[in-house]
Design a protein around this motif. Structure first.
Motif, PDB file in Angstrom:
ATOM      1  N   SER A 166      24.564 -36.292   1.025  1.00 48.13           N
ATOM      2  CA  SER A 166      23.999 -34.964   1.210  1.00 48.13           C
ATOM      3  C   SER A 166      22.483 -35.036   1.357  1.00 48.13           C
ATOM      4  CB  SER A 166      24.380 -34.088   0.017  1.00 48.13           C
ATOM      5  OG  SER A 166      23.825 -32.820   0.130  1.00 48.13           O
ATOM      6  N   TRP A 167      21.848 -35.827   0.524  1.00 52.22           N
ATOM      7  CA  TRP A 167      20.389 -35.987   0.577  1.00 52.22           C
ATOM      8  C   TRP A 167      19.979 -36.574   1.925  1.00 52.22           C
ATOM      9  CZ3 TRP A 167      16.604 -39.522   1.404  1.00 52.22           C
ATOM     10  CH2 TRP A 167      15.325 -39.210   0.955  1.00 52.22           C
ATOM     11  N   VAL A 168      20.654 -37.635   2.339  1.00 54.88           N
ATOM     12  CA  VAL A 168      20.319 -38.303   3.601  1.00 54.88           C
ATOM     13  C   VAL A 168      20.541 -37.366   4.789  1.00 54.88           C
ATOM     14  CG1 VAL A 168      21.038 -40.150   5.184  1.00 54.88           C
ATOM     15  CG2 VAL A 168      20.665 -40.649   2.769  1.00 54.88           C
ATOM     16  N   GLY A 169      21.652 -36.631   4.781  1.00 53.93           N
ATOM     17  CA  GLY A 169      21.925 -35.710   5.881  1.00 53.93           C
ATOM     18  C   GLY A 169      20.852 -34.651   6.025  1.00 53.93           C
ATOM     19  N   THR A 170      20.459 -34.050   4.921  1.00 54.02           N
ATOM     20  CA  THR A 170      19.409 -33.037   4.957  1.00 54.02           C
ATOM     21  C   THR A 170      18.075 -33.644   5.381  1.00 54.02           C
ATOM     22  OG1 THR A 170      20.500 -31.752   3.243  1.00 54.02           O
ATOM     23  CG2 THR A 170      18.159 -31.324   3.588  1.00 54.02           C
ATOM     24  N   PHE A 171      17.727 -34.775   4.802  1.00 53.27           N
ATOM     25  CA  PHE A 171      16.460 -35.431   5.129  1.00 53.27           C
ATOM     26  C   PHE A 171      16.373 -35.737   6.625  1.00 53.27           C
ATOM     27  CE2 PHE A 171      13.848 -39.173   5.815  1.00 53.27           C
ATOM     28  CZ  PHE A 171      12.674 -38.803   5.179  1.00 53.27           C
ATOM     29  N   LEU A 172      17.439 -36.313   7.182  1.00 52.71           N
ATOM     30  CA  LEU A 172      17.406 -36.700   8.597  1.00 52.71           C
ATOM     31  C   LEU A 172      17.314 -35.503   9.531  1.00 52.71           C
ATOM     32  CD1 LEU A 172      19.924 -39.678   8.709  1.00 52.71           C
ATOM     33  CD2 LEU A 172      17.426 -39.756   8.831  1.00 52.71           C
ATOM     34  N   VAL A 173      18.031 -34.434   9.208  1.00 53.31           N
ATOM     35  CA  VAL A 173      17.963 -33.243  10.060  1.00 53.31           C
ATOM     36  C   VAL A 173      16.569 -32.641  10.019  1.00 53.31           C
ATOM     37  CG1 VAL A 173      18.769 -30.861  10.297  1.00 53.31           C
ATOM     38  CG2 VAL A 173      20.408 -32.705  10.008  1.00 53.31           C
ATOM     39  N   VAL A 174      15.986 -32.532   8.836  1.00 56.62           N
ATOM     40  CA  VAL A 174      14.651 -31.942   8.724  1.00 56.62           C
ATOM     41  C   VAL A 174      13.592 -32.871   9.318  1.00 56.62           C
ATOM     42  CG1 VAL A 174      12.890 -31.141   7.098  1.00 56.62           C
ATOM     43  CG2 VAL A 174      15.284 -30.538   6.740  1.00 56.62           C
ATOM     44  N   LYS A 175      13.713 -34.165   9.072  1.00 55.71           N
ATOM     45  CA  LYS A 175      12.727 -35.134   9.568  1.00 55.71           C
ATOM     46  C   LYS A 175      12.746 -35.227  11.095  1.00 55.71           C
ATOM     47  CE  LYS A 175      10.032 -38.860   9.075  1.00 55.71           C
ATOM     48  NZ  LYS A 175       8.643 -38.728   8.737  1.00 55.71           N
ATOM     49  N   THR A 176      13.937 -35.303  11.670  1.00 57.59           N
ATOM     50  CA  THR A 176      14.032 -35.478  13.122  1.00 57.59           C
ATOM     51  C   THR A 176      14.024 -34.159  13.881  1.00 57.59           C
ATOM     52  OG1 THR A 176      16.453 -35.480  13.119  1.00 57.59           O
ATOM     53  CG2 THR A 176      15.356 -37.607  12.831  1.00 57.59           C
ATOM     54  N   GLY A 177      14.386 -33.082  13.199  1.00 54.51           N
ATOM     55  CA  GLY A 177      14.440 -31.783  13.855  1.00 54.51           C
ATOM     56  C   GLY A 177      15.639 -31.628  14.767  1.00 54.51           C
ATOM     57  N   VAL A 178      16.610 -32.522  14.678  1.00 54.17           N
ATOM     58  CA  VAL A 178      17.789 -32.449  15.535  1.00 54.17           C
ATOM     59  C   VAL A 178      18.545 -31.156  15.245  1.00 54.17           C
ATOM     60  CG1 VAL A 178      20.011 -33.512  16.072  1.00 54.17           C
ATOM     61  CG2 VAL A 178      18.000 -34.944  15.698  1.00 54.17           C
ATOM     62  N   GLY A 179      18.747 -30.375  16.284  1.00 51.92           N
ATOM     63  CA  GLY A 179      19.507 -29.139  16.147  1.00 51.92           C
ATOM     64  C   GLY A 179      18.735 -27.997  15.518  1.00 51.92           C
ATOM     65  N   VAL A 231      27.093 -35.691   7.228  1.00 60.94           N
ATOM     66  CA  VAL A 231      27.469 -34.835   8.357  1.00 60.94           C
ATOM     67  C   VAL A 231      27.532 -33.369   7.924  1.00 60.94           C
ATOM     68  CG1 VAL A 231      29.378 -34.272   9.933  1.00 60.94           C
ATOM     69  CG2 VAL A 231      28.662 -36.651   9.625  1.00 60.94           C
ATOM     70  N   ILE A 232      28.080 -33.104   6.749  1.00 62.22           N
ATOM     71  CA  ILE A 232      28.183 -31.725   6.269  1.00 62.22           C
ATOM     72  C   ILE A 232      26.803 -31.094   6.157  1.00 62.22           C
ATOM     73  CG2 ILE A 232      28.728 -30.285   4.250  1.00 62.22           C
ATOM     74  CD1 ILE A 232      31.168 -32.147   3.815  1.00 62.22           C
ATOM     75  N   ASP A 233      25.839 -31.818   5.643  1.00 61.77           N
ATOM     76  CA  ASP A 233      24.507 -31.224   5.505  1.00 61.77           C
ATOM     77  C   ASP A 233      23.853 -30.984   6.854  1.00 61.77           C
ATOM     78  OD1 ASP A 233      22.828 -31.074   2.599  1.00 61.77           O
ATOM     79  OD2 ASP A 233      24.890 -31.794   2.601  1.00 61.77           O
ATOM     80  N   ALA A 234      24.120 -31.841   7.814  1.00 62.13           N
ATOM     81  CA  ALA A 234      23.637 -31.589   9.177  1.00 62.13           C
ATOM     82  C   ALA A 234      24.319 -30.345   9.743  1.00 62.13           C
ATOM     83  CB  ALA A 234      23.899 -32.801  10.061  1.00 62.13           C
ATOM     84  N   MET A 235      25.592 -30.184   9.418  1.00 57.12           N
ATOM     85  CA  MET A 235      26.335 -29.017   9.896  1.00 57.12           C
ATOM     86  C   MET A 235      25.816 -27.722   9.272  1.00 57.12           C
ATOM     87  SD  MET A 235      30.205 -30.502  10.058  1.00 57.12           S
ATOM     88  CE  MET A 235      30.909 -29.099  10.901  1.00 57.12           C
TER      89      MET A 235
END
Length: 96
Positions: free
Chosen positions: A70-83, A18-22
């Motif tokens: 942290s790795w998963v949060g960053t990967f998911l945000v970049v991969k999905t483009g959410v936000g 969540v922190i990396d998405a934030m």
């Protein structure tokens, strides 16, 4: 002997995802010059970061789920483009 609690490790993992998405969201609101949103996201991020620091200082093994989250949060945000919105490139090189 250091104790390792699996439910706590899972909580650390998801907290840092969540922190990396934030972080991505924080970058967007800062560049959009939205002071109230920027301050709120910063407050929440640092609150969650403190939880992680307190956890891994009691047991360095918690750094593993922290880094993986942290790795998963960053990967998911970049991969999905959410936000994430990509502003159009501007400048002399882009003008025609």
């Amino acid at each position: 002997r250091l104790g390792f609690d699996w439910p706590l490790a899972v909580l650390v993992f998801f907290t840092y995802a969540v922190i990396d998405a934030m972080y991505a969201w924080y970058t967007l609101v800062v560049t959009a010059r939205r002071p109230f949103a920027s301050a709120n996201v910063s407050f929440l991020m640092h609150f969650l970061l403190a939880f992680g620091v307190l956890t891994y200082t009691s047991n360095p093994l918690y750094i593993i789920p922290l880094a993986c989250g942290s790795w998963v949060g960053t990967f998911l945000v970049v991969k999905t483009g959410v936000g994430i919105s990509t502003p159009p490139l501007a400048g002399p090189a882009m003008e025609e």
